[in-house]
Enzyme design. Structure first.
Site, short mmCIF file in Angstrom:
data_model
loop_
_atom_site.label_atom_id
_atom_site.label_comp_id
_atom_site.label_asym_id
_atom_site.label_seq_id
_atom_site.Cartn_x
_atom_site.Cartn_y
_atom_site.Cartn_z
N ASP A 37 0.85 -1.18 0.00
CA ASP A 37 0.00 0.00 0.00
C ASP A 37 0.89 1.23 0.00
OD1 ASP A 37 -3.25 0.26 0.87
OD2 ASP A 37 -2.07 2.09 0.98
N ASP A 57 4.19 2.29 -4.33
CA ASP A 57 3.27 3.02 -5.19
C ASP A 57 2.99 2.19 -6.44
OD1 ASP A 57 1.96 4.77 -6.88
OD2 ASP A 57 3.38 6.42 -6.60
N VAL A 58 1.73 1.83 -6.67
CA VAL A 58 1.40 0.96 -7.80
C VAL A 58 1.58 1.65 -9.14
CG1 VAL A 58 -0.18 -0.48 -6.46
CG2 VAL A 58 -1.07 1.51 -7.72
N ASN A 84 -5.71 -4.77 -6.18
CA ASN A 84 -6.86 -4.20 -5.49
C ASN A 84 -6.77 -2.69 -5.30
OD1 ASN A 84 -9.24 -4.23 -3.50
ND2 ASN A 84 -7.55 -3.50 -2.21
N TYR A 149 -13.24 7.09 -13.11
CA TYR A 149 -13.38 5.82 -12.40
C TYR A 149 -14.04 4.77 -13.29
CZ TYR A 149 -14.53 2.57 -8.61
OH TYR A 149 -14.63 1.46 -7.81
N LYS A 153 -12.26 1.31 -14.70
CA LYS A 153 -12.75 -0.01 -14.32
C LYS A 153 -13.22 -0.82 -15.53
CE LYS A 153 -11.91 0.26 -9.93
NZ LYS A 153 -10.87 -0.60 -9.32
N THR A 184 -16.27 0.47 2.94
CA THR A 184 -14.82 0.61 3.10
C THR A 184 -14.51 2.08 3.42
OG1 THR A 184 -14.31 1.24 0.81
CG2 THR A 184 -14.48 -1.13 1.29
N THR A 187 -15.54 4.44 0.65
CA THR A 187 -16.95 4.72 0.41
C THR A 187 -17.64 5.36 1.61
OG1 THR A 187 -17.65 2.51 1.16
CG2 THR A 187 -17.10 2.77 -1.18
#
Length: 246
Positions: A37, A57-58, A84, A149, A153, A184, A187
């Site tokens: 993360d 960092d992805v 994820n 977003y 996705k 989560t 959200t």
């Protein structure tokens, strides 16, 4: 409690929420789990339950390569990748900025591509494996005020199918998971409308983790290139956008 016994998993966005639940579930079922993360490892919710917590960092190829090397060094290989990590931002087309677009695409879509690229050599060394990309029901239909977003996705869904075709001969399975509204930290500022959800409620991170466990395990060895919807029936008959109040 051994459905992924002996396997090694790398889970991004693992500090909290769905990622933390996935990490805890895989570890409880016998896997050695590395959570990644951008947050500091001290902030991870389930750091005691898993094998290691890494800060990376992805959106960085270098960080991805370092994370894979560290995972293989610690646990001898890699069998499972769960992409994820994700972010969300809001705005209507015409008002939505290039900066917002670049930010969400970098994490949600480019991050998935970089992750798959980084782990393929390690999975081939194990003669197979499972890549699970967390998309969204916003990767199956459009939503107002969510252009970046939604595009990211949808991209994850398409990228998953392309990767499944490329990697199938190496016995590497690639599938996408499409959650509906899950409770989560991401959200927590939203108010869901569950009137159009067949089960009449929102979902929990642990429920998504149960589905990911199936895809990570050898129970799903003939499953690849597929999308798995986990939304309580939200998309089963919905003809209009739900109301989300920020």
């Amino acid at each position: 409690m051994s459905r992924v016994n002996g396997k090694v998993a790398l889970v991004t966005g693992g500090a909290q929420g769905i990622g933390a639940a996935i990490g805890a579930k895989l570890a409880a079922e016998g896997a050695q789990v590395v959570l990644g993360d951008i947050l500091d490892p001290a902030e991870f919710e389930v750091k005691e339950e898993v094998g290691a917590c890494l800060r990376f960092d992805v959106t960085s190829s270098g960080d991805w390569n370092s994370a894979v090397r560290e995972t293989v060094k610690r646990f001898g290989g890699l069998d499972i990748l769960v992409n994820n990590a994700g972010i969300v931002n809001f705005g209507a087309i015409g008002e939505y900025s290039r900066q917002q677009w670049d930010a969400v695409i970098a994490v949600n879509l480019t991050g998935v591509f970089l992750g798959m690229t980084a782990v393929v050599p390690a999975l081939k060394e194990r003669r197979g494996g499972s890549i699970i990309n967390i998309s969204s029901i916003a990767g199956l239909r459009g939503y107002e005020q969510l252009p970046g977003y939604t595009a990211s996705k949808f991209g994850v869904c398409g990228l998953t199918k392309a990767a499944a075709l490329d990697l199938g001969r190496d016995r590497i399975r690639v599938n996408s998971v499409h959650p509906g509204f899950i409770v989560t930290p991401m959200t927590e500022s939203l108010t869901p409308n569950t009137s159009h959800v067949a089960l009449g409620r929102v979902g929990q991170p642990e429920e998504v983790a149960d589905l990911v466990l199936y895809l990570a395990s050898d129970e799903s060895t003939f499953v690849t290139g597929a999308e798995f919807v986990i939304d309580g029936g939200e998309t089963a008959g919905m003809a209009h956008n739900p109301v989300l109040e920020t």
